[in-house]
Design a protein around this motif. Sequence first.
Motif, PDB file in Angstrom:
ATOM      1  N   MET A 131       0.823  -1.210   0.000  1.00  0.00           N
ATOM      2  CA  MET A 131       0.000   0.000   0.000  1.00  0.00           C
ATOM      3  C   MET A 131       0.859   1.262   0.000  1.00  0.00           C
ATOM      4  SD  MET A 131      -3.310  -0.813   2.420  1.00  0.00           S
ATOM      5  CE  MET A 131      -4.026   0.789   1.978  1.00  0.00           C
ATOM      6  N   ASN A 132       1.632   1.425  -1.077  1.00  0.00           N
ATOM      7  CA  ASN A 132       2.453   2.631  -1.215  1.00  0.00           C
ATOM      8  C   ASN A 132       1.839   3.563  -2.251  1.00  0.00           C
ATOM      9  OD1 ASN A 132       4.089   2.616  -3.995  1.00  0.00           O
ATOM     10  ND2 ASN A 132       3.897   0.487  -3.285  1.00  0.00           N
ATOM     11  N   PHE A 133       2.219   4.828  -2.172  1.00  0.00           N
ATOM     12  CA  PHE A 133       1.783   5.810  -3.156  1.00  0.00           C
ATOM     13  C   PHE A 133       3.002   6.289  -3.925  1.00  0.00           C
ATOM     14  CE2 PHE A 133       1.055  10.297  -4.366  1.00  0.00           C
ATOM     15  CZ  PHE A 133      -0.001  10.103  -5.249  1.00  0.00           C
ATOM     16  N   ARG A 134       3.178   5.740  -5.126  1.00  0.00           N
ATOM     17  CA  ARG A 134       4.267   6.107  -6.019  1.00  0.00           C
ATOM     18  C   ARG A 134       5.642   6.008  -5.372  1.00  0.00           C
ATOM     19  NH1 ARG A 134       1.761  11.294  -9.392  1.00  0.00           N
ATOM     20  NH2 ARG A 134      -0.093  10.187 -10.181  1.00  0.00           N
ATOM     21  N   GLY A 135       5.736   5.188  -4.337  1.00  0.00           N
ATOM     22  CA  GLY A 135       7.015   4.971  -3.672  1.00  0.00           C
ATOM     23  C   GLY A 135       7.408   6.028  -2.666  1.00  0.00           C
ATOM     24  N   TYR A 136       6.593   7.070  -2.507  1.00  0.00           N
ATOM     25  CA  TYR A 136       6.944   8.152  -1.600  1.00  0.00           C
ATOM     26  C   TYR A 136       6.481   7.887  -0.170  1.00  0.00           C
ATOM     27  CZ  TYR A 136       7.883  10.721  -5.890  1.00  0.00           C
ATOM     28  OH  TYR A 136       8.373  11.114  -7.109  1.00  0.00           O
ATOM     29  N   ILE A 137       5.330   7.286  -0.028  1.00  0.00           N
ATOM     30  CA  ILE A 137       4.796   6.938   1.291  1.00  0.00           C
ATOM     31  C   ILE A 137       4.206   5.540   1.205  1.00  0.00           C
ATOM     32  CG2 ILE A 137       4.328   9.289   2.073  1.00  0.00           C
ATOM     33  CD1 ILE A 137       1.436   8.922   1.170  1.00  0.00           C
TER      34      ILE A 137
END
Length: 233
Positions: A131-137
């Motif tokens: 459950m990541n967002f574009r690898g940023y969080i």
Amino acid sequence: MKKRNLPVLIEKKIKRNGTNNEPDESGLSYVRLFLLFMFGCVAGVLLEGFYCLATKGRWESHVVSVWGPFNILYGAGAVAFYVGADKLQDQRLVVRVIIMTLAATILELLCGLVLKYALGMRAWNYKNKFMNFRGYICLGFSLGWGVAALAFCLIYPAINKLLRRAKGKTLVRVCSVLTAFMVINVGLAGAAIVRWSNRHYGIEATNKIEKTLDNLAPDEWMEKKFMDWKFIK
């Protein structure tokens, strides 16, 4: 019978109790917050180093400075959590933790976006995390922020009590000198990172400062110093 002046009596009582010109109970003063910042800068580097040692089998020093083991993101995080725990005291514990967790997650996202669009770089990548967002969080690290927020809320009274002992003109002078040192330290690190990015994307040095940065902080040195920082293309 002689009337007493109430404001004068209050002022005398304050002086007798030794609290005149003292910071308030919240402890949100320059000296205290700066000491917490410096502690967070070093403690974060040490904790992440031990985490890498346990999970990767090797020590990694993730610093954001030219001199010394300092990571200003951890220092700023420690201050932000402390201020949040202080300002949200009237809220229920679960509300405090949720607000602080969301704030930390949003800040992490913003930092990642700034690195991408300003420098064309990444300092971390959660693309393989759940459950990541574009690898940023990602969910896992957000939960980690939540644990840190909970810890700060629970130990806030103890931290505040400890920081309230930090007083005196000598300590103020020391913190002033260290502040100047950190401004120069972090400023040079920022300039070196910008120049590193410019070199990678083919932007030549145009002045003596940039040429000096190229000589003192070449690509090899920067790659070793900022080991997890990668260029996007």
